[in-house]
Design a protein around this motif. Sequence first.
Motif, PDB file in Angstrom:
ATOM      1  N   ASP A 252       0.825  -1.203   0.000  1.00 47.91           N
ATOM      2  CA  ASP A 252       0.000   0.000   0.000  1.00 47.91           C
ATOM      3  C   ASP A 252       0.859   1.253   0.000  1.00 47.91           C
ATOM      4  OD1 ASP A 252       0.702   0.725   2.758  1.00 47.91           O
ATOM      5  OD2 ASP A 252      -0.624  -0.866   3.399  1.00 47.91           O
ATOM      6  N   THR A 254       4.244   2.830  -2.015  1.00 45.21           N
ATOM      7  CA  THR A 254       5.125   2.587  -3.163  1.00 45.21           C
ATOM      8  C   THR A 254       6.603   2.732  -2.815  1.00 45.21           C
ATOM      9  OG1 THR A 254       4.630   4.863  -3.860  1.00 45.21           O
ATOM     10  CG2 THR A 254       3.480   3.071  -5.005  1.00 45.21           C
ATOM     11  N   GLY A 257       7.233  -0.652  -1.918  1.00 43.64           N
ATOM     12  CA  GLY A 257       7.196  -1.357  -3.193  1.00 43.64           C
ATOM     13  C   GLY A 257       8.489  -1.195  -3.974  1.00 43.64           C
ATOM     14  N   ASP A 299       1.802  -2.470  -6.712  1.00 45.17           N
ATOM     15  CA  ASP A 299       1.171  -1.503  -5.812  1.00 45.17           C
ATOM     16  C   ASP A 299      -0.338  -1.683  -5.890  1.00 45.17           C
ATOM     17  OD1 ASP A 299      -0.042   1.136  -7.430  1.00 45.17           O
ATOM     18  OD2 ASP A 299       1.423  -0.047  -8.550  1.00 45.17           O
ATOM     19  N   SER A 331       5.516   6.547  -6.464  1.00 44.71           N
ATOM     20  CA  SER A 331       4.396   6.100  -7.304  1.00 44.71           C
ATOM     21  C   SER A 331       4.624   6.544  -8.748  1.00 44.71           C
ATOM     22  CB  SER A 331       3.076   6.679  -6.784  1.00 44.71           C
ATOM     23  OG  SER A 331       2.773   6.179  -5.503  1.00 44.71           O
ATOM     24  N   CYS A 400       1.070   7.296  -0.026  1.00 43.04           N
ATOM     25  CA  CYS A 400       2.342   7.179   0.685  1.00 43.04           C
ATOM     26  C   CYS A 400       2.127   7.636   2.116  1.00 43.04           C
ATOM     27  CB  CYS A 400       3.424   8.033   0.020  1.00 43.04           C
ATOM     28  SG  CYS A 400       4.929   8.204   1.018  1.00 43.04           S
TER      29      CYS A 400
END
Length: 446
Positions: A252, A254, A257, A299, A331, A400
């Motif tokens: 959730d 990035t 991620g 994501d 993102s 974020c």
Amino acid sequence: MSTPINSPVKPLKNCGKCGLCLAACPVYKVLKEEQASPRARLQLIKAFENNTLESSALLKEIISKCLMCGSCVVACPSGINHYEQFMDMREKMVKDLGETPAIRSLIYLLARESRIRRGAGLARLGQRWVQKLTPTWLANKYCLGNIPLKQFPQLNLLPFRKTVATTIPPQGIKKGSLVYFTGCATNYMYADTGISMVGILTHLGYEVIIPQDQTCCGIPLMFHGAVDEAVKNMILNITALGAHECDGILVDCTTCGAALKDEYPALIKKRMANDPQKSLEYWEKLASAAQKIADKTFDILSFIVAHKQDLVFDKTTPNLGNIAYHAPCHSRNNFNTLPLVQSLLRELPFINYTPTLDEAECCGGGGTFFYEHPEIAKKMMDKKIHHVKAVKANIWLTDCPVCRINLAGNIDKTSETEAIQVLHPVTLIHDALKKGPLEKEPLEKS
């Protein structure tokens, strides 16, 4: 031609000093100083590597005055991965000059999950005492960076992962299994994000697996030169995530991620070449596991876009008014989600999505940047708040957690921005879904 943020490090001599990175760099756009530009940092790193420039407090400050957003990498026509160059230089500066007590404390906490848990518990108790005993006018004077302590998010009563099962069945027919990497922020601050993630994924027909032995992704440690500690966290997470057969690994955040997708394979390969204490076979096995995780990492917003036809919304959901979105740097630069998110928000029937002029501009959060360089971060945030007020948004979305802390923490609670809520997009989407008969109500936060 833009450079992927996860591209290999190319020689510094490739830098043609063209200046395209200046227009992409959020810090340079605020300071308008050459030494604040990505190309200047590259030249300083080159001089340091050529032994014509020594370590100094000033050099360390210049290198640290960077949000590590990766925008310069994407803009670079020469294929230089500034991000990796800056990361390596930060490690060297910390080895030569050390770190501040506050940052050393952060590194100490994030290096072990048990420490994070104890630190979060103490911080939650501290929040309660501040709220009970400190007058508002005085509490607002105590800030972390520019953010009053009273405007920091309330910590979860219990860590999110302690409130859910390791394996959560889907609603209806099972389509597959997904592993959920919660990250530290959801686990200790934003349980609403975790509840919504699980609710959406099970609504879509997926079994959700939440490994209880996962820990900090390691990115904050790397940002502050603590690479050895970051590698230990990465190995723990590779083991925890790799222990489950799944169709994908969902994040959730990035930034987390980016760690799983880009940093884990790169750093493990680097250690493979430079660590004689472990066998080559050990590192090859670890590198293979890291790459498998990277290949499966997605994501949540991209995943939702890919499955949006299966979302069933409650037709009684009222219109929530004007909604704005802030695109986190990772993102945009690591997952390239901005066009997807814009498309998704335009299609949601219960909001009026109104883009701000600086929707894709950095907010100045940058991990600990808002704390270390509050004067720069404030200028970025003042501009963003001006633009979100201009579109009369009721809710400000961002995916974020550091951006969420920064946006919400800088909203003036005494002005017309007081009513603006800052949420992860999944919370908005989950609340509007048609709930199944067996779905439990969201857990209450303290």
